[in-house]
Scaffold this active site. Sequence first.
Site, PDB file in Angstrom:
ATOM      1  N   CYS A 105      -0.451   4.033   2.277  1.00 52.41           N
ATOM      2  CA  CYS A 105      -0.340   3.696   3.707  1.00 52.41           C
ATOM      3  C   CYS A 105       1.095   3.828   4.192  1.00 52.41           C
ATOM      4  CB  CYS A 105      -0.788   2.264   3.968  1.00 52.41           C
ATOM      5  SG  CYS A 105      -2.438   1.866   3.415  1.00 52.41           S
ATOM      6  N   ASP A 106       2.031   3.333   3.384  1.00 48.90           N
ATOM      7  CA  ASP A 106       3.413   3.187   3.835  1.00 48.90           C
ATOM      8  C   ASP A 106       4.407   4.103   3.145  1.00 48.90           C
ATOM      9  OD1 ASP A 106       2.452   1.169   5.471  1.00 48.90           O
ATOM     10  OD2 ASP A 106       2.916  -0.413   4.041  1.00 48.90           O
ATOM     11  N   CYS A 125       0.842  -1.192   0.000  1.00 53.77           N
ATOM     12  CA  CYS A 125       0.000   0.000   0.000  1.00 53.77           C
ATOM     13  C   CYS A 125       0.881   1.248   0.000  1.00 53.77           C
ATOM     14  CB  CYS A 125      -0.914   0.004   1.217  1.00 53.77           C
ATOM     15  SG  CYS A 125      -1.953   1.483   1.310  1.00 53.77           S
TER      16      CYS A 125
END
Length: 189
Positions: free
Chosen positions: A100-101, A97
Site C-alpha cells: 500500500c505504502d 502495508c
Amino acid sequence: TVGGQVSITNEIENYPAYEKITGSEFAERIYHQALQMGAQVEFDEVTSFDFSGEIKTIVTTSGTHQCRAVILATGAQRRKLGCPGEEAMTGRGVSYCATCDGAFFKGKTAVVVGGGNTALEDALYLSSVCSKVYLVHRRDRLRGEKRLADALEQKGNCTPVWNCAVAEILGDKFVTGVRLKDVHTGEES
C-alpha cells in the site's frame, strides 16, 4: 474494496486453481463468484443485532435485515511492535502495508521487522522500490518459507539484522531511524 487483508497481499502462490495471483485480484474473484451464486452484498454499519432466535435480526443504519444464519467475519488486527515512537510515527514513516505504502519510500532506506512470510514478502517487495532494506528479526534464522528466504538472499540491497528487536522508532516529523536492542546481550545500536 473487498477482501480485507488478503486484498493488500502482493502475491498469493500455490492456492488451489491459482499458481500466482495478486491478493486484490483474488478477493475480487471471490466476491464476483459469490454474486454469481446469488449472494446479496450490502456495505453498511451494523448498529445492533439479535442472534437469540431461529431468525436472526441485524439492524443497520439503512434498515433492519432478518435471516436464518449470520457469518461474522471481524477481520484481523495488525501486529504492532509496542515500542516508543511507533504510535507517533504511524503514517509518518511507520507503515503496516508495504504494497500500500511502498511508493512513499521509493529510493529510501526501509526497515522491515519480522521473520515470517509476511515480513519476507514485504522485504522482497520493498527491495524493488527502496535503495536499501534491513530485515530485523529477533531470532538467528527466518521462520518464513524457504523459497521466500532464498529470493531475499538473492537481493543485493537486503540485509538481515539477526537477534534484534526494535527498541524505539526515532524521528520528529518523520521517521529518521530506529534504535535496536540485541535480544541476547541487551546492547543497543
